[in-house]
Design a protein around this motif. Structure first.
Motif, mmCIF file in Angstrom:
data_model
loop_
_atom_site.group_PDB
_atom_site.id
_atom_site.type_symbol
_atom_site.label_atom_id
_atom_site.label_comp_id
_atom_site.label_asym_id
_atom_site.label_seq_id
_atom_site.Cartn_x
_atom_site.Cartn_y
_atom_site.Cartn_z
ATOM 1 N N ASN A 264 9.434 9.254 7.031
ATOM 2 C CA ASN A 264 7.961 9.865 7.118
ATOM 3 C C ASN A 264 7.896 10.836 8.311
ATOM 4 O OD1 ASN A 264 6.962 7.815 5.270
ATOM 5 N ND2 ASN A 264 6.833 6.226 6.681
ATOM 6 N N ARG A 292 0.567 16.303 5.282
ATOM 7 C CA ARG A 292 1.453 15.267 4.902
ATOM 8 C C ARG A 292 1.036 13.646 5.044
ATOM 9 N NH1 ARG A 292 5.207 18.068 2.725
ATOM 10 N NH2 ARG A 292 6.426 19.484 4.038
ATOM 11 N N ARG A 294 -0.920 12.243 2.924
ATOM 12 C CA ARG A 294 -0.890 11.542 1.651
ATOM 13 C C ARG A 294 0.425 11.117 1.106
ATOM 14 N NH1 ARG A 294 -3.222 14.027 -4.203
ATOM 15 N NH2 ARG A 294 -2.774 12.112 -5.718
ATOM 16 N N PRO A 295 1.411 12.120 1.044
ATOM 17 C CA PRO A 295 2.733 11.750 0.681
ATOM 18 C C PRO A 295 3.155 10.526 1.762
ATOM 19 C CG PRO A 295 2.598 13.839 1.833
ATOM 20 C CD PRO A 295 1.438 13.510 1.387
ATOM 21 N N LEU A 297 1.635 8.171 3.282
ATOM 22 C CA LEU A 297 0.790 7.048 2.874
ATOM 23 C C LEU A 297 1.461 6.367 1.554
ATOM 24 C CD1 LEU A 297 -2.608 7.205 4.010
ATOM 25 C CD2 LEU A 297 -0.817 6.171 5.297
ATOM 26 N N MET A 298 1.685 7.245 0.611
ATOM 27 C CA MET A 298 2.291 6.915 -0.750
ATOM 28 C C MET A 298 3.586 6.324 -0.546
ATOM 29 S SD MET A 298 0.975 10.064 -3.243
ATOM 30 C CE MET A 298 1.889 9.623 -4.528
ATOM 31 N N THR A 299 4.642 6.941 -0.159
ATOM 32 C CA THR A 299 5.783 6.344 0.167
ATOM 33 C C THR A 299 5.797 5.227 0.902
ATOM 34 O OG1 THR A 299 6.201 7.764 2.131
ATOM 35 C CG2 THR A 299 6.975 8.683 0.015
ATOM 36 N N LEU A 301 3.191 2.805 1.130
ATOM 37 C CA LEU A 301 2.717 2.041 0.379
ATOM 38 C C LEU A 301 3.518 1.413 -0.966
ATOM 39 C CD1 LEU A 301 -0.958 3.051 0.412
ATOM 40 C CD2 LEU A 301 -0.121 0.952 1.531
ATOM 41 N N ALA A 302 4.314 2.459 -1.366
ATOM 42 C CA ALA A 302 5.149 2.123 -2.527
ATOM 43 C C ALA A 302 6.468 1.112 -2.020
ATOM 44 C CB ALA A 302 5.841 3.332 -3.142
ATOM 45 N N THR A 339 4.405 3.420 10.252
ATOM 46 C CA THR A 339 3.726 4.635 9.412
ATOM 47 C C THR A 339 2.122 5.004 10.161
ATOM 48 O OG1 THR A 339 4.556 4.079 7.341
ATOM 49 C CG2 THR A 339 2.544 5.165 7.408
#
Length: 374
Positions: A264, A292, A294-295, A297-299, A301-302, A339
């Protein structure tokens, strides 16, 4: 299919006198059984078997002759072999005297120079329970006290036991020449945690070298590595909130975080450095944070949701200590905290590391603004 894990802590009680060792072992059993997380306590002195001791009066008879006579009378004698269905089987002659109780042994008639006499008239016959196995360590007898421990509380229990043992040995609570030391899975776990700590430091060093080579900036590399303390804060917070202890599983989770959380920061810092070509540092940071977010948070949360099944699975379903709730707790909380703080701390430190350049840019911007105002 493999069942639940049985994690044990072993304490070796060593001494020169069997009675002192037994008293010390009983004390250790009593004290550690009250520790939270200890399920069951036992020692190897419980593995005893009934034993008959015959002490021959040397004035009345010879011990070796009596021993040979008793052996000959109570031991079946092999008188030959016989073939049955192609297999050879030994043929034994039944014992002259069947011994069922100690009284049978006491009344056993033995032949002596003065004629047949009962064993009890020439020897002292006593029945007792003796250890089936005699354990020795460094030339001394010892007893081993074993405690079955809840795997989640392994480190806490081992720490409390070690503290008690140090206090007892220091205060000379045991008899002279008697001591106790921690062995078993707890010592192995401590060694493994130490190895994991070394591996983590090695991993951090490798990551730092890769960042230096790719980014070619010492300050940017340090800014990225700041995420690691943030992850450690989140991991420790998670262990506290879930009432979990540091074990091998959580140690592996922390080792995993070294590679996970820096991604991150790399995504964010790389964007900032790219923006610096056309923007001031402050503008580059603001734009990178927006783009940056959105990507990142997406990684995050995944990865977090991928660990949720491991977090909610009951410990009895785990077949290995390496894969347990502790790993999920460390990864989930460490990643969440790192994060969230990365989006605030990393930009702040990045600008601090370039404070001269940032200050110069702000002064130039103020001069331009002042000129345009005039």
């Amino acid at each position: 299919m493999l069942g639940t894990n049985a994690t044990t802590v072993s304490i070796d009680v060593i001494g020169k006198n069997d009675d002192d060792i037994k008293k010390a072992a009983d004390m250790v059993k009593k004290e550690i059984s009250s520790i939270d997380g200890v399920d069951k306590v036992e020692s190897n002195d419980q593995n005893t078997k009934p034993t008959v001791t015959i002490q021959v009066d040397s004035k009345l008879s010879n011990a070796l002759e009596i021993s040979q006579s008793i052996y000959a009378m109570i031991k079946p004698a092999v008188i030959g072999n016989i073939k049955i269905d192609g297999r050879t089987t030994a043929v034994q002659l039944g014992a002259l005297k069947e011994i069922q109780t100690v009284d049978d042994l006491k009344s056993l008639q033995l032949m002596t120079p003065d004629g047949p006499v009962a064993l009890s008239s020439i020897a002292k016959v006593e029945e007792s329970n003796e250890l089936g196995t005699i354990f020795t360590k460094d030339g001394h007898h010892y007893l081993q006290v074993t405690a079955q421990v809840n795997p989640d509380k392994m480190v806490d229990v081992a720490g409390k036991i070690q503290q008690k043992l140090l206090t007892w040995n220091k205060d000379e609570t045991f008899a002279t020449g008697t001591s106790a030391e921690l062995t078993g899975s707890s010592m192995q776990s401590s060694d493994q945690l130490g190895e994991l700590a070394k591996l983590s430091m090695l991993s951090i060093g490798i990551v730092f070298m890769i960042l230096l080579v790719t980014l070619k900036s010492f300050r940017a590399s340090i800014a990225i590595l700041i995420t690691l303390p943030l992850a450690a804060i989140g991991s420790l917070l998670g262990l506290v909130l879930t009432n979990s202890s540091i074990n091998i599983s959580s140690g592996i989770g922390m080792l995993m975080l070294v590679g996970i959380v820096v991604t991150n920061a790399i995504v964010l810092v790389d964007r900032i450095r790219h923006n610096e070509e056309t923007m001031t540092i402050r503008e580059a940071i603001m734009e990178a944070g927006i783009v940056r977010l959105r990507p990142i948070l997406m990684t995050a949360l995944a990865t977090v949701f991928a660990m949720v099944p491991l977090l909610v699975t009951h410990e009895s379903a785990m077949s290995l200590n390496l894969v347990s709730k502790g790993l999920a707790v460390v990864v989930i909380f460490g990643l969440i905290v790192s994060t969230l703080l990365t989006l605030i701390i990393i930009p702040t430190f990045y600008e601090l590391f370039h404070f001269r350049k940032a200050k110069k840019q702000r002064l130039q911007a103020n001069q331009v603004t002042g000129t345009l105002g005039q």
